[in-house]
Design a protein around this motif. Structure first.
Motif, PDB file in Angstrom:
ATOM      1  N   SER A  12       1.028  -1.142   0.101  1.00  0.00           N
ATOM      2  CA  SER A  12       0.441  -0.323  -0.250  1.00  0.00           C
ATOM      3  C   SER A  12       0.885   1.076  -0.136  1.00  0.00           C
ATOM      4  O   SER A  12       2.243   1.456   0.345  1.00  0.00           O
ATOM      5  CB  SER A  12      -0.773  -0.161   1.019  1.00  0.00           C
ATOM      6  OG  SER A  12      -0.456  -0.075   2.050  1.00  0.00           O
ATOM      7  N   PRO A  13       0.445   2.278  -0.210  1.00  0.00           N
ATOM      8  CA  PRO A  13       1.334   3.572  -0.484  1.00  0.00           C
ATOM      9  C   PRO A  13       2.329   3.591   0.699  1.00  0.00           C
ATOM     10  O   PRO A  13       2.842   4.580   0.975  1.00  0.00           O
ATOM     11  CB  PRO A  13      -0.066   4.513  -0.291  1.00  0.00           C
ATOM     12  CG  PRO A  13      -1.343   4.399  -1.026  1.00  0.00           C
ATOM     13  CD  PRO A  13      -1.243   2.518  -0.658  1.00  0.00           C
ATOM     14  N   GLN A  14       1.270   3.245   2.366  1.00  0.00           N
ATOM     15  CA  GLN A  14       2.646   3.746   3.731  1.00  0.00           C
ATOM     16  C   GLN A  14       3.071   3.121   4.167  1.00  0.00           C
ATOM     17  O   GLN A  14       3.637   2.793   4.947  1.00  0.00           O
ATOM     18  CB  GLN A  14       1.262   3.880   5.035  1.00  0.00           C
ATOM     19  CG  GLN A  14       0.325   2.664   5.306  1.00  0.00           C
ATOM     20  CD  GLN A  14      -0.755   2.424   4.506  1.00  0.00           C
ATOM     21  OE1 GLN A  14      -1.174   3.175   3.592  1.00  0.00           O
ATOM     22  NE2 GLN A  14      -1.597   2.088   5.660  1.00  0.00           N
ATOM     23  N   ASP A  15       3.095   2.170   3.132  1.00  0.00           N
ATOM     24  CA  ASP A  15       4.004   1.298   2.773  1.00  0.00           C
ATOM     25  C   ASP A  15       5.741   1.571   2.033  1.00  0.00           C
ATOM     26  O   ASP A  15       6.680   0.863   2.551  1.00  0.00           O
ATOM     27  CB  ASP A  15       4.092  -0.879   2.190  1.00  0.00           C
ATOM     28  CG  ASP A  15       2.574  -1.277   3.481  1.00  0.00           C
ATOM     29  OD1 ASP A  15       3.195  -0.925   4.269  1.00  0.00           O
ATOM     30  OD2 ASP A  15       2.015  -1.761   2.167  1.00  0.00           O
ATOM     31  N   ASP A  17       8.520   3.770   0.039  1.00  0.00           N
ATOM     32  CA  ASP A  17       8.190   5.221   0.331  1.00  0.00           C
ATOM     33  C   ASP A  17       8.752   6.402  -1.139  1.00  0.00           C
ATOM     34  O   ASP A  17       7.383   6.218  -1.992  1.00  0.00           O
ATOM     35  CB  ASP A  17      10.649   5.170   1.053  1.00  0.00           C
ATOM     36  CG  ASP A  17      10.870   4.312   0.123  1.00  0.00           C
ATOM     37  OD1 ASP A  17      10.606   4.927  -1.539  1.00  0.00           O
ATOM     38  OD2 ASP A  17      12.564   4.529   0.164  1.00  0.00           O
ATOM     39  N   PHE A  18       9.501   7.539  -0.824  1.00  0.00           N
ATOM     40  CA  PHE A  18       9.322   8.077  -1.909  1.00  0.00           C
ATOM     41  C   PHE A  18       9.886   8.019  -3.569  1.00  0.00           C
ATOM     42  O   PHE A  18       9.659   8.591  -4.518  1.00  0.00           O
ATOM     43  CB  PHE A  18       9.936   9.811  -1.682  1.00  0.00           C
ATOM     44  CG  PHE A  18      11.973   9.570  -1.881  1.00  0.00           C
ATOM     45  CD1 PHE A  18      12.078   9.705  -2.639  1.00  0.00           C
ATOM     46  CD2 PHE A  18      12.526   9.125  -0.545  1.00  0.00           C
ATOM     47  CE1 PHE A  18      14.229  10.067  -3.100  1.00  0.00           C
ATOM     48  CE2 PHE A  18      13.630   9.112  -0.865  1.00  0.00           C
ATOM     49  CZ  PHE A  18      14.746   8.909  -1.953  1.00  0.00           C
ATOM     50  N   ARG A  19      10.375   7.138  -3.735  1.00  0.00           N
ATOM     51  CA  ARG A  19      10.765   5.818  -4.613  1.00  0.00           C
ATOM     52  C   ARG A  19       9.870   5.394  -5.191  1.00  0.00           C
ATOM     53  O   ARG A  19       9.646   4.224  -6.086  1.00  0.00           O
ATOM     54  CB  ARG A  19      12.264   5.524  -4.430  1.00  0.00           C
ATOM     55  CG  ARG A  19      13.218   5.972  -4.139  1.00  0.00           C
ATOM     56  CD  ARG A  19      14.185   5.645  -3.780  1.00  0.00           C
ATOM     57  NE  ARG A  19      14.552   4.990  -2.652  1.00  0.00           N
ATOM     58  CZ  ARG A  19      15.288   4.262  -1.339  1.00  0.00           C
ATOM     59  NH1 ARG A  19      16.369   4.357  -2.297  1.00  0.00           N
ATOM     60  NH2 ARG A  19      14.886   3.680  -0.202  1.00  0.00           N
ATOM     61  N   GLU A  20       8.447   4.585  -4.736  1.00  0.00           N
ATOM     62  CA  GLU A  20       7.155   4.156  -4.128  1.00  0.00           C
ATOM     63  C   GLU A  20       7.692   2.053  -4.137  1.00  0.00           C
ATOM     64  O   GLU A  20       7.270   1.991  -4.702  1.00  0.00           O
ATOM     65  CB  GLU A  20       6.493   4.699  -5.775  1.00  0.00           C
ATOM     66  CG  GLU A  20       6.273   6.337  -6.370  1.00  0.00           C
ATOM     67  CD  GLU A  20       5.302   5.740  -7.134  1.00  0.00           C
ATOM     68  OE1 GLU A  20       4.795   4.553  -7.745  1.00  0.00           O
ATOM     69  OE2 GLU A  20       5.161   7.180  -7.683  1.00  0.00           O
ATOM     70  N   SER A  23       9.508   0.014   2.097  1.00  0.00           N
ATOM     71  CA  SER A  23      10.633   1.014   3.083  1.00  0.00           C
ATOM     72  C   SER A  23      11.075  -0.506   3.803  1.00  0.00           C
ATOM     73  O   SER A  23       9.969  -0.848   3.920  1.00  0.00           O
ATOM     74  CB  SER A  23      10.136   2.154   4.116  1.00  0.00           C
ATOM     75  OG  SER A  23       9.027   1.213   4.930  1.00  0.00           O
ATOM     76  N   TRP A  71       5.364  -0.072  -4.798  1.00  0.00           N
ATOM     77  CA  TRP A  71       3.447  -0.231  -4.876  1.00  0.00           C
ATOM     78  C   TRP A  71       3.153  -0.587  -4.905  1.00  0.00           C
ATOM     79  O   TRP A  71       2.896  -0.335  -6.528  1.00  0.00           O
ATOM     80  CB  TRP A  71       3.300   1.578  -4.540  1.00  0.00           C
ATOM     81  CG  TRP A  71       1.961   2.111  -4.354  1.00  0.00           C
ATOM     82  CD1 TRP A  71       0.566   1.193  -3.882  1.00  0.00           C
ATOM     83  CD2 TRP A  71       1.595   3.509  -4.762  1.00  0.00           C
ATOM     84  NE1 TRP A  71      -0.435   2.508  -3.693  1.00  0.00           N
ATOM     85  CE2 TRP A  71       0.279   3.622  -4.241  1.00  0.00           C
ATOM     86  CE3 TRP A  71       2.102   4.508  -5.181  1.00  0.00           C
ATOM     87  CZ2 TRP A  71      -0.994   4.196  -4.187  1.00  0.00           C
ATOM     88  CZ3 TRP A  71       1.403   5.768  -6.163  1.00  0.00           C
ATOM     89  CH2 TRP A  71      -0.260   5.863  -5.297  1.00  0.00           C
ATOM     90  N   ARG A  72       1.480  -1.011  -4.925  1.00  0.00           N
ATOM     91  CA  ARG A  72       0.358  -2.093  -5.675  1.00  0.00           C
ATOM     92  C   ARG A  72       0.713  -3.565  -6.212  1.00  0.00           C
ATOM     93  O   ARG A  72       0.147  -3.841  -6.760  1.00  0.00           O
ATOM     94  CB  ARG A  72      -0.136  -1.220  -7.270  1.00  0.00           C
ATOM     95  CG  ARG A  72      -0.637  -0.025  -6.507  1.00  0.00           C
ATOM     96  CD  ARG A  72      -1.546   0.834  -8.190  1.00  0.00           C
ATOM     97  NE  ARG A  72      -2.265   2.069  -8.234  1.00  0.00           N
ATOM     98  CZ  ARG A  72      -1.687   2.965  -8.347  1.00  0.00           C
ATOM     99  NH1 ARG A  72      -0.713   2.806  -8.657  1.00  0.00           N
ATOM    100  NH2 ARG A  72      -1.998   3.696  -7.892  1.00  0.00           N
ATOM    101  N   LEU A 185      18.079  13.006   1.385  1.00  0.00           N
ATOM    102  CA  LEU A 185      17.490  12.293   0.798  1.00  0.00           C
ATOM    103  C   LEU A 185      17.955  11.921  -0.445  1.00  0.00           C
ATOM    104  O   LEU A 185      17.536  11.000  -1.096  1.00  0.00           O
ATOM    105  CB  LEU A 185      16.190  13.002  -0.149  1.00  0.00           C
ATOM    106  CG  LEU A 185      15.039  12.892  -0.757  1.00  0.00           C
ATOM    107  CD1 LEU A 185      14.360  11.853  -0.086  1.00  0.00           C
ATOM    108  CD2 LEU A 185      13.920  13.878  -0.930  1.00  0.00           C
ATOM    109  N   HIS A 188      19.802   8.388  -0.104  1.00  0.00           N
ATOM    110  CA  HIS A 188      18.237   7.640  -0.236  1.00  0.00           C
ATOM    111  C   HIS A 188      18.472   7.046  -1.602  1.00  0.00           C
ATOM    112  O   HIS A 188      17.808   5.735  -1.999  1.00  0.00           O
ATOM    113  CB  HIS A 188      17.196   7.274   0.347  1.00  0.00           C
ATOM    114  CG  HIS A 188      16.755   7.346   1.928  1.00  0.00           C
ATOM    115  ND1 HIS A 188      16.745   6.160   2.177  1.00  0.00           N
ATOM    116  CD2 HIS A 188      16.645   8.339   3.139  1.00  0.00           C
ATOM    117  CE1 HIS A 188      16.810   6.105   3.708  1.00  0.00           C
ATOM    118  NE2 HIS A 188      17.583   7.369   4.127  1.00  0.00           N
ATOM    119  N   GLN A 189      17.907   8.471  -2.222  1.00  0.00           N
ATOM    120  CA  GLN A 189      17.630   8.203  -4.015  1.00  0.00           C
ATOM    121  C   GLN A 189      18.888   7.246  -4.466  1.00  0.00           C
ATOM    122  O   GLN A 189      18.672   6.760  -5.768  1.00  0.00           O
ATOM    123  CB  GLN A 189      18.000   9.802  -4.976  1.00  0.00           C
ATOM    124  CG  GLN A 189      17.749  10.149  -5.848  1.00  0.00           C
ATOM    125  CD  GLN A 189      15.940  10.006  -5.894  1.00  0.00           C
ATOM    126  OE1 GLN A 189      15.216   9.107  -6.435  1.00  0.00           O
ATOM    127  NE2 GLN A 189      15.465  10.496  -6.382  1.00  0.00           N
TER     128      GLN A 189
END
Lengths: 241, 241
Positions: A12-15, A17-20, A23, A71-72, A185, A188-189
């Motif tokens: 799900s989205p809340q699982d 991070d900013f890279r989709e 985490s 995500w998804r 960030l 992480h990127q």
């Protein structure tokens, strides 16, 4: 007795991070959820232990991913017990994508304690547990002893409402969150987590102000969290690439 | 076109707080997930919008619960669009337990923007959206305008890796986490959230150091989060009992 439990999760989205992508703390949570479901299904999980004032305590954990799913995506977490000793038991995990391809694994070491006395329970006396010992090895190296941090940078953190779980202790995956928040960030990127290892040593309670020590040696990060009384909460190691 | 989407969720340990009941930010996340799934299924969700460089922006949200469900419970979140104006659309939610009994509701107000120009899109031009307008009212009062905080206590927070989502902005439910972290364990143990309301005003980016203002008037909590440039990020209102 289901020797290998298999649990599907959709990210799900809340699982993520900013890279989709999932985490590390969210993935760790799903792995611990799979452990809980499998133990419950075999009659030695928290649902049963709650009734006899006992609890499982994870002492070591390692996670190694070839790829962090997005995500998804649907992932499957397979889990099984390898061995059962008197003092500890090993439980391993295999993470596959929706096509059944292995994308990572995890390995954990557990003890069981009496909630009141905090004393260890002899695991050989636990119904069904020894029968669950499959002898099937982990798909990654087992978690070892993480070295201590000598020097390094120091941050402090006050344990808050959002950090604690039903034990009123900081949720173990929050340590991972505090660790990842020490990196920019940009870092992480541009970097990818290859392997994560954690040794759990002492619990932390609501209101405790912990110290987080961090030492970075190129692609290796070592962390140590200490309590106000100087006791170590956990030691963590991250290998990046 | 499915006018009312219905989505089941099982509450996991990480959705729940120390009382083993779903936390407000986790519930808010599930509500937003249900909104996303329903919009995707009807062809006007993020999966479609991503391809045309547009995004949904939630501007107001209210949640009211008769009871916060517990770990392991299955809940259903039903969601539907009530009205579609040029500038905004209302989407409502009904939360039921596994027996179909209503245990709470939510109501949200949304706009759509162009990702590059940040300009609002006329919602009347969006395929399928006007047909989704069901006219079915919310099960709770719609979110109104939350009053500003005049004085009160002040805390600061630096927006971290774990705060941000795929937009690289602080995840909106993180504001709720920061708010709940302003209350002691004792307060959480002895009080129950009756109604929560939030007005979203400006986004916050990674690294921003925000100021969180809090004013408490018996069972009413007002919060305001401000950016370093003085712009308001959001205003929140919590009614306790």
């Amino acid at each position: 007795m289901t020797v290998i439990g298999k649990y599907p999760f959709q990210l799900s989205p809340q699982d993520c991070d900013f890279r989709e992508q999932v985490s590390l703390p969210a993935l760790g949570d799903l792995i611990l959820q799979a452990a809980g479901k499998s133990a419950d299904e075999n009659g030695f999980g928290m649902q049963k232990l709650n009734t006899v004032n006992r609890t499982w305590v994870v002492s070591r954990m390692a996670i190694e991913m070839q790829r962090f799913p997005k995500w998804r995506e649907w992932i499957n977490i397979e889990t099984w017990v390898e061995e059962v000793g008197r003092a500890s038991t090993t439980r391993h995990f295999r993470v596959t994508d929706e096509y059944g391809k292995e994308i990572g694994g995890a390995s954990t070491l557990w003890a069981m304690i009496d909630v009141e006395s905090r004393r260890a329970i002899d695991l050989k006396t636990i119904d069904g547990l020894s029968e669950a010992a499959s002898g099937i090895p982990a798909v990654i190296d087992k978690p070892g002893r993480v070295p201590s941090v000598d020097g390094g940078t120091k941050k402090t953190h006050s344990v808050r409402y959002s950090d604690i779980d039903f034990n009123q202790h900081a949720n173990s995956m929050k340590y991972v969150e505090w660790l990842l928040d020490c990196f920019s960030l940009d870092w992480h990127q541009n970097h990818y987590i290859k392997r994560f290892e954690i040794n759990f040593l002492h619990e932390v309670l609501y209101g405790d102000q912990v110290e987080i020590f961090h030492k970075q040696d190129e692609m290796l990060s070592l962390f140590e969290i200490k309590k106000p009384d100087g006791n170590r909460v956990c030691k963590m190691k991250l290998e990046w690439q």
